[in-house]
Design a protein around this motif. Structure first.
Motif, short mmCIF file in Angstrom:
data_model
loop_
_atom_site.label_atom_id
_atom_site.label_comp_id
_atom_site.label_asym_id
_atom_site.label_seq_id
_atom_site.Cartn_x
_atom_site.Cartn_y
_atom_site.Cartn_z
N ASP A 34 62.12 22.05 57.76
CA ASP A 34 62.14 23.33 58.47
C ASP A 34 61.37 24.36 57.66
O ASP A 34 61.31 24.28 56.43
CB ASP A 34 63.58 23.83 58.64
CG ASP A 34 64.46 22.87 59.41
OD1 ASP A 34 63.97 22.28 60.40
OD2 ASP A 34 65.63 22.69 59.02
N ASP A 35 60.84 25.38 58.34
CA ASP A 35 60.18 26.47 57.63
C ASP A 35 61.23 27.45 57.10
O ASP A 35 62.44 27.23 57.27
CB ASP A 35 59.12 27.16 58.50
CG ASP A 35 59.71 27.91 59.68
OD1 ASP A 35 60.94 28.17 59.73
OD2 ASP A 35 58.92 28.27 60.58
N ASP A 36 60.79 28.54 56.48
CA ASP A 36 61.71 29.51 55.88
C ASP A 36 62.62 30.18 56.91
O ASP A 36 63.69 30.68 56.56
CB ASP A 36 60.93 30.57 55.09
CG ASP A 36 60.27 29.98 53.86
OD1 ASP A 36 60.77 28.95 53.34
OD2 ASP A 36 59.25 30.55 53.41
N ALA A 37 62.22 30.20 58.18
CA ALA A 37 63.03 30.79 59.24
C ALA A 37 63.97 29.76 59.88
O ALA A 37 64.69 30.09 60.81
CB ALA A 37 62.12 31.40 60.30
N GLY A 38 63.94 28.53 59.39
CA GLY A 38 64.81 27.49 59.94
C GLY A 38 64.25 26.77 61.14
O GLY A 38 64.94 25.98 61.78
N ILE A 39 62.99 27.02 61.46
CA ILE A 39 62.34 26.37 62.60
C ILE A 39 61.77 25.03 62.14
O ILE A 39 61.09 24.96 61.11
CB ILE A 39 61.22 27.27 63.17
CG1 ILE A 39 61.83 28.58 63.67
CG2 ILE A 39 60.45 26.55 64.28
CD1 ILE A 39 60.82 29.64 64.01
N PRO A 42 56.33 20.86 62.46
CA PRO A 42 55.79 19.78 63.29
C PRO A 42 55.72 18.46 62.54
O PRO A 42 55.92 17.40 63.11
CB PRO A 42 54.40 20.27 63.70
CG PRO A 42 54.16 21.55 62.99
CD PRO A 42 55.40 21.97 62.30
N VAL A 43 55.44 18.55 61.25
CA VAL A 43 55.39 17.38 60.36
C VAL A 43 56.13 17.77 59.09
O VAL A 43 55.87 18.84 58.52
CB VAL A 43 53.92 17.01 60.02
CG1 VAL A 43 53.87 15.88 59.01
CG2 VAL A 43 53.15 16.64 61.27
N PRO A 138 51.80 18.18 54.00
CA PRO A 138 52.28 17.40 55.13
C PRO A 138 52.35 15.92 54.73
O PRO A 138 51.44 15.42 54.06
CB PRO A 138 51.23 17.63 56.22
CG PRO A 138 50.47 18.84 55.78
CD PRO A 138 50.55 18.88 54.29
N VAL A 139 53.42 15.24 55.13
CA VAL A 139 53.59 13.85 54.71
C VAL A 139 52.52 12.93 55.27
O VAL A 139 52.32 11.83 54.74
CB VAL A 139 54.99 13.31 55.06
CG1 VAL A 139 56.06 14.08 54.32
CG2 VAL A 139 55.24 13.34 56.56
N ASP A 140 51.81 13.37 56.30
CA ASP A 140 50.74 12.55 56.86
C ASP A 140 49.36 12.94 56.34
O ASP A 140 48.35 12.46 56.85
CB ASP A 140 50.78 12.59 58.39
CG ASP A 140 50.58 13.98 58.96
OD1 ASP A 140 50.44 14.96 58.18
OD2 ASP A 140 50.58 14.11 60.20
N ASP A 141 49.31 13.79 55.32
CA ASP A 141 48.03 14.24 54.76
C ASP A 141 48.19 14.46 53.24
O ASP A 141 48.15 15.59 52.76
CB ASP A 141 47.56 15.52 55.45
CG ASP A 141 46.14 15.90 55.08
OD1 ASP A 141 45.38 15.02 54.61
OD2 ASP A 141 45.79 17.09 55.23
N LEU A 142 48.39 13.37 52.52
CA LEU A 142 48.62 13.44 51.07
C LEU A 142 47.30 13.53 50.32
O LEU A 142 46.32 12.89 50.68
CB LEU A 142 49.40 12.22 50.60
CG LEU A 142 50.75 11.99 51.30
CD1 LEU A 142 51.39 10.70 50.81
CD2 LEU A 142 51.68 13.18 51.09
N PRO A 143 47.25 14.33 49.25
CA PRO A 143 46.01 14.49 48.48
C PRO A 143 45.69 13.23 47.67
O PRO A 143 46.56 12.40 47.41
CB PRO A 143 46.32 15.67 47.55
CG PRO A 143 47.80 15.62 47.38
CD PRO A 143 48.35 15.11 48.68
#
Length: 168
Positions: A34-39, A42-43, A138-143
């Motif tokens: 979740d983001d800082d607002a609790g939303i 998407p990933v 994002p877990v689908d875009d690791l460096p």
């Protein structure tokens, strides 16, 4: 920069030299769903550090101190390396992280306990000399470059409610 060697390991090395040393370790996969607002994001995002010794990105990891509980070690490593506060959710797997041979000839093998942790607070930043950078990804875009074993540990953490993995 080299990762500092704990004093008790230095003491052991005086007795055993460069021979293989089995060490208990933790990998702490900190997730934000979740983001800082609790939303809900998407990933999901994962907290990563860029290692100062080899420049690879990965989850926070480290060895246990004598007498330390594994969950406490995971929380400590995250706070030390990233200045983020997190709490353990579950053990996601136990495995052999593999043999490591250091430039000075020391050989170690790490018995790794992987944890899923949830983010509590803090802004990621290098907290000690072991990391040169820290951040959410994002877990689908690791460096890249990335610690190979940590991809598996992240997959385990993403499988909410799955039992712990034990390699055969």
């Amino acid at each position: 920069m080299n990762v500092p060697t704990p004093e008790y390991i230095k003491d052991l090395r005086q007795d055993i030299g460069h021979k293989e040393l089995l060490l208990p370790a933790v990998t702490a996969v900190v997730l934000r769903r979740d983001d800082d607002a609790g939303i809900p994001l998407p990933v999901p995002q994962v907290l990563l550090v860029k290692r100062s010794d080899d420049g690879r990105w990965g989850a926070t990891a480290g060895i246990l101190e004598p007498g330390e509980e594994p969950g406490a070690a995971a929380v400590r490593e995250v706070a030390e390396e990233t200045r983020v506060q997190a709490r353990p959710v579950r053990v996601t797997g136990v495995s052999d992280h593999g043999q490591v041979v250091y430039p000075n000839g020391d050989i170690c093998r790490f018995l790794d306990i992987a944890f899923e942790l949830e983010y509590v607070s803090g802004q990621p930043q290098p907290g000690d000399d072991e990391a040169t950078a820290a951040g959410w990804f994002p877990v689908d875009d690791l460096p890249e470059p990335f610690v190979k074993q940590h991809r598996e540990r992240i997959r385990w953490a993403l499988e909410t409610g799955a039992p712990a993995r034990f390699r055969q």
